[in-house]
Design an enzyme around this catalytic site. Structure first.
Site, short mmCIF file in Angstrom:
data_model
loop_
_atom_site.label_atom_id
_atom_site.label_comp_id
_atom_site.label_asym_id
_atom_site.label_seq_id
_atom_site.Cartn_x
_atom_site.Cartn_y
_atom_site.Cartn_z
N THR A 29 2.89 -7.79 6.02
CA THR A 29 3.05 -6.48 6.65
C THR A 29 1.98 -6.20 7.70
O THR A 29 1.99 -5.15 8.33
CB THR A 29 3.00 -5.37 5.57
OG1 THR A 29 1.80 -5.53 4.81
CG2 THR A 29 4.20 -5.47 4.64
N HIS A 39 -6.24 -9.62 4.06
CA HIS A 39 -7.43 -8.78 3.87
C HIS A 39 -8.14 -9.15 2.57
O HIS A 39 -7.74 -10.11 1.89
CB HIS A 39 -7.07 -7.29 3.92
CG HIS A 39 -5.98 -6.88 2.95
ND1 HIS A 39 -6.14 -6.96 1.59
CD2 HIS A 39 -4.73 -6.41 3.16
CE1 HIS A 39 -5.04 -6.54 0.98
NE2 HIS A 39 -4.15 -6.21 1.91
N HIS A 69 -6.15 -9.72 -0.63
CA HIS A 69 -5.49 -11.03 -0.67
C HIS A 69 -6.49 -12.13 -1.04
O HIS A 69 -6.12 -13.13 -1.68
CB HIS A 69 -4.89 -11.38 0.69
CG HIS A 69 -3.77 -10.48 1.12
ND1 HIS A 69 -3.76 -9.85 2.34
CD2 HIS A 69 -2.64 -10.12 0.50
CE1 HIS A 69 -2.65 -9.14 2.46
NE2 HIS A 69 -1.95 -9.29 1.35
N LYS A 100 2.28 3.01 -3.33
CA LYS A 100 2.52 3.74 -2.09
C LYS A 100 2.96 5.16 -2.40
O LYS A 100 3.70 5.42 -3.35
CB LYS A 100 3.62 3.06 -1.26
CG LYS A 100 3.42 1.56 -1.03
CD LYS A 100 2.28 1.29 -0.08
CE LYS A 100 2.18 -0.18 0.29
NZ LYS A 100 1.96 -1.09 -0.84
N ARG A 152 7.06 2.50 3.19
CA ARG A 152 6.33 1.63 4.10
C ARG A 152 7.02 1.62 5.47
O ARG A 152 8.24 1.70 5.57
CB ARG A 152 6.31 0.22 3.51
CG ARG A 152 5.61 -0.81 4.36
CD ARG A 152 5.81 -2.19 3.76
NE ARG A 152 4.84 -2.50 2.73
CZ ARG A 152 4.95 -3.54 1.91
NH1 ARG A 152 5.98 -4.35 2.01
NH2 ARG A 152 4.03 -3.77 1.00
N GLN A 178 12.25 -9.42 -6.09
CA GLN A 178 11.10 -10.22 -6.52
C GLN A 178 11.47 -11.08 -7.73
O GLN A 178 11.05 -12.23 -7.84
CB GLN A 178 9.89 -9.33 -6.83
CG GLN A 178 8.63 -10.16 -7.11
CD GLN A 178 7.36 -9.33 -7.12
OE1 GLN A 178 7.21 -8.40 -6.32
NE2 GLN A 178 6.45 -9.64 -8.01
N ASP A 183 -1.01 -4.46 -10.48
CA ASP A 183 -0.01 -3.48 -10.07
C ASP A 183 1.38 -4.10 -9.95
O ASP A 183 2.38 -3.39 -9.78
CB ASP A 183 -0.42 -2.81 -8.74
CG ASP A 183 -0.67 -3.81 -7.62
OD1 ASP A 183 -0.69 -5.03 -7.89
OD2 ASP A 183 -0.88 -3.37 -6.48
N LYS A 211 -10.29 1.25 -4.61
CA LYS A 211 -10.00 -0.07 -4.04
C LYS A 211 -11.12 -0.50 -3.11
O LYS A 211 -11.57 0.27 -2.27
CB LYS A 211 -8.69 -0.05 -3.27
CG LYS A 211 -7.49 -0.45 -4.11
CD LYS A 211 -6.28 -0.72 -3.25
CE LYS A 211 -5.11 -1.18 -4.12
NZ LYS A 211 -3.92 -1.44 -3.30
N LYS A 231 -12.38 -1.27 2.07
CA LYS A 231 -12.11 -0.22 3.05
C LYS A 231 -13.42 0.21 3.70
O LYS A 231 -14.43 0.38 3.01
CB LYS A 231 -11.47 1.01 2.40
CG LYS A 231 -10.09 0.74 1.80
CD LYS A 231 -9.04 0.57 2.86
CE LYS A 231 -7.66 0.41 2.24
NZ LYS A 231 -6.64 0.15 3.25
N THR A 232 -13.41 0.39 5.02
CA THR A 232 -14.58 0.88 5.75
C THR A 232 -14.13 2.00 6.67
O THR A 232 -12.94 2.33 6.75
CB THR A 232 -15.21 -0.24 6.62
OG1 THR A 232 -14.31 -0.53 7.71
CG2 THR A 232 -15.45 -1.50 5.82
#
Length: 405
Positions: free
Chosen positions: A40, A45, A48, A82, A86, A171, A192, A227, A230-231
């Protein structure tokens, strides 16, 4: 020590479908397993990266990973975690992102000589016959059971499209296809994904009367449950064009003390005795553990040379000698000298907006050459450039350098 014991000791494992059987097959057989990655974005990141570390541990123990790119499922969107649907991507965007993922994954997983497989679920999902799919696969799914899944329950209150509701079935079907094509018997994923993983395990057991297994691992969160990765600029990416090796290094260098041992265990290959030793350090000494953590992760993701450069740049800024060669640097034209500092910071992308620059100044968080800036209308004249260079600091630890052309 079996790979199960390694993953357990390092804190990866969260839930298992059949613990005793999983322990036995991982110890006695060479297992083909898969982890799915929906493309996506155009880079992997930090979230992953934890999954890639699991794949690497499994591969080192002789098991065969399948990295499944979600060229098909990315067109639907996983509702897990979410609050809104998305963003819909085009086929072209998804294919481009999948190619970017492939290039990055090859740095961590050995795909040579069939040691690992890279597959794309677009190969079987995009040309399905809808009626046939419902009759052959949909019949094995209970809507009542699907509604109990956390990913579905959370979204039902805000609105869940039928499109997204299909994600679990798709899935599950992926696992079935991989089982038929490659003998894949185990799906791994973040905690999750538990409901989706169970769906695939049960589908294979019902439809094929074969054993299939699922295992989830802990999500990469802080000690406060937020999580990681993140910045203020957004996600921490593995692509050096999106998150520079220096910024990547600094992210890990500055994590909370309470998260150091967990990250050393999950995101490096250091022996656990060393992980525990570093994690037990207190007060100022914990900074040494953070330096090791930052260096080791940067080395794995960006290579030894970039890790060394990032380390030297950090040492230069924090008083251990060295120079500023590897500090993130922007170049400006000499014609900008005499402009407002706020304008130059925005022009060089050191701040995302002029409003953000003014906020930083008002809150006392902006420094030029280690002098606090207090005036939002301050002018960047020649006195701010020493030997044609200006060192800008945001907050306590974020440095940038501006050089005159």
């Amino acid at each position: 020590m079996s790979v199960f014991d390694v993953l357990k000791e390092r804190g990866f494992i969260a839930q298992l479908t059949h613990e005793d059987e999983i322990k036995e097959i991982l110890d006695k057989e060479k297992v083909t397993f898969y982890i799915g990655f929906d493309p996506t974005a155009d880079s992997l990141h930090v979230g992953h990266f934890l999954q890639l570390m699991v794949m690497s541990h499994m591969q080192k123990a002789g098991h065969r990973p399948i990295a499944l790119l979600g060229g098909g499922t990315a067109m639907v969107g996983d509702p897990t975690g979410k609050t809104d649907m998305r963003k819909m991507l085009t086929k072209e965007e998804i294919n481009h992102n999948a190619e970017c993922f492939k290039k990055q994954m090859e740095k961590f997983i050995d795909f040579s000589d069939g040691k690992a497989i890279m597959a794309n679920n677009a190969d079987w999902l995009l040309n399905l016959n809808y009626i046939e799919f419902l009759r052959e696969i949909g019949v094995h799914f209970s809507v009542n059971r699907m509604l109990t899944a956390e990913s579905v329950k959370q979204r039902m209150e805000r609105g869940l499209t039928f499109l997204e509701f299909n994600y679990m079935i798709m899935q599950g079907y992926d696992f079935l296809e991989l089982n038929k094509r490659y003998g894949c018997v185990m799906q791994l994923g973040g905690d999750d994904q538990w409901s989706n993983i169970i769906a695939g395990v049960e589908l294979i057991r019902k439809k094929e009367s074969k054993p299939a297994f699922g295992m989830t691992f802990t999500l990469l969160t802080t000690s406060e449950g937020k999580k990681m990765g993140k910045t203020e600029k957004g996600a921490v990416w593995l692509d050096p064009e999106k998150t520079s090796p220096y910024d990547f290094y600094q992210y890990w260098r500055n994590i909370d003390d309470a998260d150091v041992e967990k990250c050393l265990a999950l995101l490096t290959f250091l022996p656990m005795d060393e992980v525990r030793r570093l994690g037990s350090l207190k007060d100022k000494e914990i900074n040494e553990a953070k330096k090791v953590l930052a260096y080791e992760i940067t080395k794995i993701v960006h290579g030894k040379d970039e890790a060394e450069k990032a380390k030297k740049a950090a040492e230069a800024l924090f008083g251990s000698g060295g120079d500023l060669e590897h500090v993130p640097t922007s170049t400006i034209s000499s014609s900008l000298i005499g402009s407002k500092l706020v304008d130059i910071l925005f022009e060089t992308s050191i701040v995302p907006s002029k409003a953000e620059a003014k906020r930083l100044i008002k809150q006392g968080g902006l420094y030029v050459n280690d002098e606090k800036i207090t005036d939002i209308d301050a002018v960047a004249d020649e006195s701010m450039f020493k030997d044609g260079k200006m060192l800008v600091r945001k907050g306590k630890k974020t440095y940038n350098q501006i050089i005159i052309e």
